[in-house]
Design a protein around this motif. Sequence first.
Motif, PDB file in Angstrom:
ATOM      1  N   GLY A   2     -31.376  33.404 -43.298  1.00  0.00           N
ATOM      2  CA  GLY A   2     -30.373  33.000 -42.335  1.00  0.00           C
ATOM      3  C   GLY A   2     -29.460  31.936 -42.891  1.00  0.00           C
ATOM      4  O   GLY A   2     -29.517  31.560 -44.064  1.00  0.00           O
ATOM      5  N   SER A   3     -28.592  31.429 -42.024  1.00  0.00           N
ATOM      6  CA  SER A   3     -27.671  30.383 -42.434  1.00  0.00           C
ATOM      7  C   SER A   3     -28.437  29.110 -42.757  1.00  0.00           C
ATOM      8  O   SER A   3     -29.475  28.828 -42.154  1.00  0.00           O
ATOM      9  N   PRO A   4     -27.943  28.302 -43.704  1.00  0.00           N
ATOM     10  CA  PRO A   4     -28.606  27.038 -44.009  1.00  0.00           C
ATOM     11  C   PRO A   4     -28.628  26.119 -42.790  1.00  0.00           C
ATOM     12  O   PRO A   4     -27.724  26.144 -41.958  1.00  0.00           O
ATOM     13  N   LEU A   5     -29.665  25.310 -42.693  1.00  0.00           N
ATOM     14  CA  LEU A   5     -29.735  24.294 -41.649  1.00  0.00           C
ATOM     15  C   LEU A   5     -28.872  23.113 -42.052  1.00  0.00           C
ATOM     16  O   LEU A   5     -28.956  22.623 -43.181  1.00  0.00           O
ATOM     17  N   SER A   6     -28.046  22.657 -41.131  1.00  0.00           N
ATOM     18  CA  SER A   6     -27.264  21.450 -41.401  1.00  0.00           C
ATOM     19  C   SER A   6     -28.008  20.242 -40.853  1.00  0.00           C
ATOM     20  O   SER A   6     -28.557  20.285 -39.751  1.00  0.00           O
ATOM     21  N   LEU A   7     -28.081  19.184 -41.649  1.00  0.00           N
ATOM     22  CA  LEU A   7     -28.765  17.986 -41.186  1.00  0.00           C
ATOM     23  C   LEU A   7     -28.092  16.745 -41.725  1.00  0.00           C
ATOM     24  O   LEU A   7     -27.440  16.758 -42.766  1.00  0.00           O
ATOM     25  N   CYS A   8     -28.261  15.677 -40.942  1.00  0.00           N
ATOM     26  CA  CYS A   8     -27.739  14.381 -41.342  1.00  0.00           C
ATOM     27  C   CYS A   8     -28.884  13.373 -41.365  1.00  0.00           C
ATOM     28  O   CYS A   8     -29.936  13.588 -40.768  1.00  0.00           O
ATOM     29  N   VAL A   9     -28.675  12.287 -42.078  1.00  0.00           N
ATOM     30  CA  VAL A   9     -29.653  11.210 -42.172  1.00  0.00           C
ATOM     31  C   VAL A   9     -29.032   9.954 -41.598  1.00  0.00           C
ATOM     32  O   VAL A   9     -27.898   9.595 -41.941  1.00  0.00           O
ATOM     33  N   VAL A  10     -29.756   9.290 -40.698  1.00  0.00           N
ATOM     34  CA  VAL A  10     -29.261   8.092 -40.032  1.00  0.00           C
ATOM     35  C   VAL A  10     -30.261   6.972 -40.245  1.00  0.00           C
ATOM     36  O   VAL A  10     -31.467   7.144 -40.004  1.00  0.00           O
ATOM     37  N   ALA A  11     -29.798   5.816 -40.708  1.00  0.00           N
ATOM     38  CA  ALA A  11     -30.685   4.665 -40.906  1.00  0.00           C
ATOM     39  C   ALA A  11     -29.862   3.390 -40.869  1.00  0.00           C
ATOM     40  O   ALA A  11     -28.692   3.376 -41.267  1.00  0.00           O
ATOM     41  N   LEU A  12     -30.480   2.319 -40.391  1.00  0.00           N
ATOM     42  CA  LEU A  12     -29.819   1.018 -40.442  1.00  0.00           C
ATOM     43  C   LEU A  12     -29.849   0.447 -41.856  1.00  0.00           C
ATOM     44  O   LEU A  12     -28.990  -0.342 -42.233  1.00  0.00           O
ATOM     45  N   ASP A  13     -30.858   0.828 -42.647  1.00  0.00           N
ATOM     46  CA  ASP A  13     -31.013   0.355 -44.021  1.00  0.00           C
ATOM     47  C   ASP A  13     -30.438   1.407 -44.978  1.00  0.00           C
ATOM     48  O   ASP A  13     -30.955   2.517 -45.065  1.00  0.00           O
ATOM     49  N   PRO A  14     -29.378   1.087 -45.714  1.00  0.00           N
ATOM     50  CA  PRO A  14     -28.756   2.087 -46.598  1.00  0.00           C
ATOM     51  C   PRO A  14     -29.680   2.570 -47.703  1.00  0.00           C
ATOM     52  O   PRO A  14     -29.555   3.702 -48.169  1.00  0.00           O
ATOM     53  N   LEU A  15     -30.651   1.743 -48.137  1.00  0.00           N
ATOM     54  CA  LEU A  15     -31.587   2.185 -49.166  1.00  0.00           C
ATOM     55  C   LEU A  15     -32.516   3.270 -48.639  1.00  0.00           C
ATOM     56  O   LEU A  15     -32.819   4.252 -49.327  1.00  0.00           O
ATOM     57  N   LEU A  16     -32.972   3.102 -47.399  1.00  0.00           N
ATOM     58  CA  LEU A  16     -33.814   4.131 -46.788  1.00  0.00           C
ATOM     59  C   LEU A  16     -33.032   5.424 -46.609  1.00  0.00           C
ATOM     60  O   LEU A  16     -33.547   6.520 -46.826  1.00  0.00           O
ATOM     61  N   GLU A  17     -31.783   5.297 -46.198  1.00  0.00           N
ATOM     62  CA  GLU A  17     -30.935   6.468 -46.010  1.00  0.00           C
ATOM     63  C   GLU A  17     -30.754   7.219 -47.329  1.00  0.00           C
ATOM     64  O   GLU A  17     -30.873   8.444 -47.389  1.00  0.00           O
TER      65      GLU A  17
END
Length: 208
Positions: A2-17
Amino acid sequence: MGSPLSLCVVALDPLLEAGAVSALSGVPDFTLVKPEEEADVAVVILDRVDRRELDLVASAGAGPHRPALVVIASDMSPGEAADAIGAGARGLLRRHEVDADRLARTVRTVAGGDCTVPPDLIDGLLDRGAEEADAYPAVRGRGPDWGLDERERAVLRMVADGRETDEIARELCYSPRTVTTVVRDITQRFRLRNRAHAVAYALRTGLL
């Protein structure tokens, strides 16, 4: 495929993101997008589960696209897990438990409409629910039809761990049809939409 899953990453700490983006960028059926873009799943990374961080979870799942939410935190108590679910999370992970494969599996699970919660957190939520039932007579007085029997709890625990119907049937020595019937009976009894809603409801109300 199927179509690829689109996902985003959200974090207050840019290193964790950056770490989560790196772990997910090599998965062939995932497409990473920016938090403000349309996504099927949002992975929200928290240092701790507190009000500020829960606001981040709720805002990640808001808006017109309403992605499914995976929450990764340094640690979570059963109460904090319940709060994260209440904020909209479908998948919960502790940071020390996460590798690329497990994160990818969790993303696919929540994108498919199911929930996944670490088994020990489910047990903690069960204990917490029992304590709340002792504390509130109105909960104790709802009668036998309000609760779950042991078979229903066993099936829902495995659903919450992201297990498929055939896996649950093999491990519990039931037929796949029996597992499907158990989940259907729970959703109908409590007027729930689907497996994910059943797990979330059970965790929030102390049924699990």
